[in-house]
Design a protein around this motif. Structure first.
Motif, PDB file in Angstrom:
ATOM      1  N   VAL A  34      -8.752 -15.120 -10.652  1.00  0.00           N
ATOM      2  CA  VAL A  34      -8.207 -13.785 -10.398  1.00  0.00           C
ATOM      3  C   VAL A  34      -7.635 -13.748  -8.983  1.00  0.00           C
ATOM      4  CG1 VAL A  34      -8.748 -11.343 -10.141  1.00  0.00           C
ATOM      5  CG2 VAL A  34      -9.801 -12.676 -11.987  1.00  0.00           C
ATOM      6  N   GLN A  35      -6.431 -13.208  -8.882  1.00  0.00           N
ATOM      7  CA  GLN A  35      -5.806 -13.133  -7.564  1.00  0.00           C
ATOM      8  C   GLN A  35      -4.969 -11.867  -7.466  1.00  0.00           C
ATOM      9  OE1 GLN A  35      -3.135 -16.372  -6.609  1.00  0.00           O
ATOM     10  NE2 GLN A  35      -3.305 -15.996  -4.416  1.00  0.00           N
ATOM     11  N   LEU A  36      -5.079 -11.197  -6.325  1.00  0.00           N
ATOM     12  CA  LEU A  36      -4.206 -10.083  -5.989  1.00  0.00           C
ATOM     13  C   LEU A  36      -3.378 -10.509  -4.784  1.00  0.00           C
ATOM     14  CD1 LEU A  36      -6.621  -7.003  -6.262  1.00  0.00           C
ATOM     15  CD2 LEU A  36      -5.056  -7.909  -7.997  1.00  0.00           C
ATOM     16  N   GLN A  37      -2.072 -10.410  -4.912  1.00  0.00           N
ATOM     17  CA  GLN A  37      -1.174 -10.846  -3.855  1.00  0.00           C
ATOM     18  C   GLN A  37      -0.444  -9.625  -3.293  1.00  0.00           C
ATOM     19  OE1 GLN A  37      -0.846 -14.121  -2.795  1.00  0.00           O
ATOM     20  NE2 GLN A  37       0.480 -13.384  -1.158  1.00  0.00           N
ATOM     21  N   ALA A  38      -0.816  -9.237  -2.074  1.00  0.00           N
ATOM     22  CA  ALA A  38      -0.167  -8.091  -1.431  1.00  0.00           C
ATOM     23  C   ALA A  38       1.008  -8.567  -0.588  1.00  0.00           C
ATOM     24  CB  ALA A  38      -1.164  -7.340  -0.573  1.00  0.00           C
ATOM     25  N   SER A  39       2.074  -7.785  -0.591  1.00  0.00           N
ATOM     26  CA  SER A  39       3.254  -8.133   0.190  1.00  0.00           C
ATOM     27  C   SER A  39       4.044  -6.868   0.501  1.00  0.00           C
ATOM     28  CB  SER A  39       4.128  -9.125  -0.578  1.00  0.00           C
ATOM     29  OG  SER A  39       4.587  -8.542  -1.787  1.00  0.00           O
ATOM     30  N   GLY A  40       5.046  -7.022   1.357  1.00  0.00           N
ATOM     31  CA  GLY A  40       5.949  -5.912   1.640  1.00  0.00           C
ATOM     32  C   GLY A  40       5.778  -5.281   3.005  1.00  0.00           C
ATOM     33  N   GLY A  41       4.798  -5.711   3.761  1.00  0.00           N
ATOM     34  CA  GLY A  41       4.604  -5.148   5.081  1.00  0.00           C
ATOM     35  C   GLY A  41       5.702  -5.583   6.044  1.00  0.00           C
ATOM     36  N   GLY A  42       5.695  -4.977   7.218  1.00  0.00           N
ATOM     37  CA  GLY A  42       6.694  -5.326   8.217  1.00  0.00           C
ATOM     38  C   GLY A  42       6.721  -4.317   9.334  1.00  0.00           C
ATOM     39  N   LEU A  43       7.748  -4.440  10.169  1.00  0.00           N
ATOM     40  CA  LEU A  43       7.946  -3.534  11.293  1.00  0.00           C
ATOM     41  C   LEU A  43       8.973  -2.475  10.893  1.00  0.00           C
ATOM     42  CD1 LEU A  43       7.633  -2.730  14.291  1.00  0.00           C
ATOM     43  CD2 LEU A  43       9.454  -4.393  14.800  1.00  0.00           C
ATOM     44  N   VAL A  44       8.610  -1.223  11.099  1.00  0.00           N
ATOM     45  CA  VAL A  44       9.514  -0.130  10.746  1.00  0.00           C
ATOM     46  C   VAL A  44       9.432   0.948  11.820  1.00  0.00           C
ATOM     47  CG1 VAL A  44       7.768   1.030   9.337  1.00  0.00           C
ATOM     48  CG2 VAL A  44      10.195   1.435   8.868  1.00  0.00           C
ATOM     49  N   GLN A  45      10.526   1.651  12.029  1.00  0.00           N
ATOM     50  CA  GLN A  45      10.541   2.734  13.009  1.00  0.00           C
ATOM     51  C   GLN A  45       9.885   3.981  12.436  1.00  0.00           C
ATOM     52  OE1 GLN A  45      14.613   3.297  14.242  1.00  0.00           O
ATOM     53  NE2 GLN A  45      14.518   1.587  15.693  1.00  0.00           N
ATOM     54  N   PRO A  46       9.359   4.835  13.304  1.00  0.00           N
ATOM     55  CA  PRO A  46       8.815   6.112  12.821  1.00  0.00           C
ATOM     56  C   PRO A  46       9.841   6.860  11.972  1.00  0.00           C
ATOM     57  CG  PRO A  46       8.236   5.793  15.114  1.00  0.00           C
ATOM     58  CD  PRO A  46       9.183   4.679  14.761  1.00  0.00           C
ATOM     59  N   GLY A  47       9.364   7.405  10.868  1.00  0.00           N
ATOM     60  CA  GLY A  47      10.256   8.083   9.929  1.00  0.00           C
ATOM     61  C   GLY A  47      10.810   7.179   8.856  1.00  0.00           C
ATOM     62  N   GLY A  48      10.616   5.885   8.998  1.00  0.00           N
ATOM     63  CA  GLY A  48      11.133   4.931   8.029  1.00  0.00           C
ATOM     64  C   GLY A  48      10.245   4.777   6.809  1.00  0.00           C
ATOM     65  N   SER A  49      10.649   3.869   5.926  1.00  0.00           N
ATOM     66  CA  SER A  49       9.940   3.658   4.667  1.00  0.00           C
ATOM     67  C   SER A  49       9.679   2.175   4.429  1.00  0.00           C
ATOM     68  CB  SER A  49      10.769   4.204   3.496  1.00  0.00           C
ATOM     69  OG  SER A  49      10.963   5.600   3.617  1.00  0.00           O
ATOM     70  N   LEU A  50       8.631   1.917   3.681  1.00  0.00           N
ATOM     71  CA  LEU A  50       8.312   0.578   3.201  1.00  0.00           C
ATOM     72  C   LEU A  50       7.703   0.719   1.810  1.00  0.00           C
ATOM     73  CD1 LEU A  50       6.577  -1.267   6.198  1.00  0.00           C
ATOM     74  CD2 LEU A  50       8.791  -1.855   5.182  1.00  0.00           C
ATOM     75  N   ARG A  51       7.855  -0.334   1.004  1.00  0.00           N
ATOM     76  CA  ARG A  51       7.170  -0.374  -0.274  1.00  0.00           C
ATOM     77  C   ARG A  51       6.304  -1.619  -0.322  1.00  0.00           C
ATOM     78  NH1 ARG A  51       9.486  -0.894  -6.450  1.00  0.00           N
ATOM     79  NH2 ARG A  51       9.838  -3.040  -5.724  1.00  0.00           N
ATOM     80  N   LEU A  52       5.015  -1.409  -0.461  1.00  0.00           N
ATOM     81  CA  LEU A  52       4.078  -2.516  -0.593  1.00  0.00           C
ATOM     82  C   LEU A  52       3.897  -2.855  -2.072  1.00  0.00           C
ATOM     83  CD1 LEU A  52       1.310  -1.451   1.953  1.00  0.00           C
ATOM     84  CD2 LEU A  52       3.470  -2.650   2.372  1.00  0.00           C
ATOM     85  N   SER A  53       3.709  -4.127  -2.331  1.00  0.00           N
ATOM     86  CA  SER A  53       3.470  -4.593  -3.702  1.00  0.00           C
ATOM     87  C   SER A  53       2.131  -5.297  -3.779  1.00  0.00           C
ATOM     88  CB  SER A  53       4.571  -5.567  -4.135  1.00  0.00           C
ATOM     89  OG  SER A  53       5.838  -4.959  -4.107  1.00  0.00           O
ATOM     90  N   CYS A  54       1.510  -5.200  -4.927  1.00  0.00           N
ATOM     91  CA  CYS A  54       0.247  -5.895  -5.193  1.00  0.00           C
ATOM     92  C   CYS A  54       0.373  -6.514  -6.580  1.00  0.00           C
ATOM     93  CB  CYS A  54      -0.920  -4.925  -5.137  1.00  0.00           C
ATOM     94  SG  CYS A  54      -2.530  -5.661  -5.490  1.00  0.00           S
ATOM     95  N   ALA A  55       0.672  -7.795  -6.602  1.00  0.00           N
ATOM     96  CA  ALA A  55       0.861  -8.500  -7.863  1.00  0.00           C
ATOM     97  C   ALA A  55      -0.438  -9.170  -8.284  1.00  0.00           C
ATOM     98  CB  ALA A  55       1.962  -9.542  -7.716  1.00  0.00           C
ATOM     99  N   ALA A  56      -0.801  -8.994  -9.545  1.00  0.00           N
ATOM    100  CA  ALA A  56      -2.073  -9.518 -10.037  1.00  0.00           C
ATOM    101  C   ALA A  56      -1.858 -10.691 -10.970  1.00  0.00           C
ATOM    102  CB  ALA A  56      -2.839  -8.423 -10.757  1.00  0.00           C
ATOM    103  N   SER A  57      -2.776 -11.641 -10.894  1.00  0.00           N
ATOM    104  CA  SER A  57      -2.822 -12.744 -11.853  1.00  0.00           C
ATOM    105  C   SER A  57      -4.278 -12.942 -12.256  1.00  0.00           C
ATOM    106  CB  SER A  57      -2.247 -14.023 -11.254  1.00  0.00           C
ATOM    107  OG  SER A  57      -2.949 -14.385 -10.088  1.00  0.00           O
ATOM    108  N   GLY A  58      -4.468 -13.240 -13.518  1.00  0.00           N
ATOM    109  CA  GLY A  58      -5.826 -13.444 -14.006  1.00  0.00           C
ATOM    110  C   GLY A  58      -6.515 -12.193 -14.475  1.00  0.00           C
ATOM    111  N   LEU A  59      -5.863 -11.043 -14.342  1.00  0.00           N
ATOM    112  CA  LEU A  59      -6.394  -9.802 -14.876  1.00  0.00           C
ATOM    113  C   LEU A  59      -5.238  -8.870 -15.190  1.00  0.00           C
ATOM    114  CD1 LEU A  59      -6.249  -7.392 -12.496  1.00  0.00           C
ATOM    115  CD2 LEU A  59      -8.044  -8.778 -11.523  1.00  0.00           C
TER     116      LEU A  59
END
Length: 124
Positions: free
Chosen positions: A1-26
């Motif tokens: 079982v593995q959860l792989q988080a991604s999508g982080g980074g540097l963003v300015q105040p007021g900006g947006s990001l989308r984080l992902s959590c991809a699963a395998s084994g469940l």
């Protein structure tokens, strides 16, 4: 079982990001999914979770109205859309999962599986 988080980074105040959590084994359709974050020098805190067959969602007051948790069953992936980011949102973000999907798990200790974390930095 593995959860792989991604999508982080540097963003300015007021900006947006989308984080992902991809699963395998469940299959995330059958698991309660939570997002947590941990800022430097602080304890890990609950941010959001998605539970139930209808995908009920819950948010911490600090992110309500700005963050949205969602799921793509075909991709077995959960997302955290983060809008209007603030410097206080700076943290390492973790996704977590626990069976079954019908129970709301609020505390980090209740979750069985964890992603490795992805760093979000909100700064000008």
């Amino acid at each position: 079982v593995q959860l792989q988080a991604s999508g982080g980074g540097l963003v300015q105040p007021g900006g947006s990001l989308r984080l992902s959590c991809a699963a395998s084994g469940l299959n995330l359709d059958y698991y309660s999914i939570g997002w947590f974050r941990q800022a430097p020098g602080k304890e890990r805190e609950w941010v959001s979770c998605r539970v139930g067959s209808d995908g009920s969602t819950f948010y911490a007051d600090s992110v309500k109205g700005r963050f949205t948790i969602s799921r793509d069953s075909a991709k077995n992936t959960v997302y955290l859309q983060m809008n209007n980011l603030k410097p206080d949102d700076t943290a390492v973000y973790y996704c977590a999962a626990r069976w079954p999907h019908t129970v709301l798990y609020y505390y980090a200790s209740e979750y069985s599986y964890w992603g490795q974390g992805t760093l979000v930095t909100v700064s000008s």
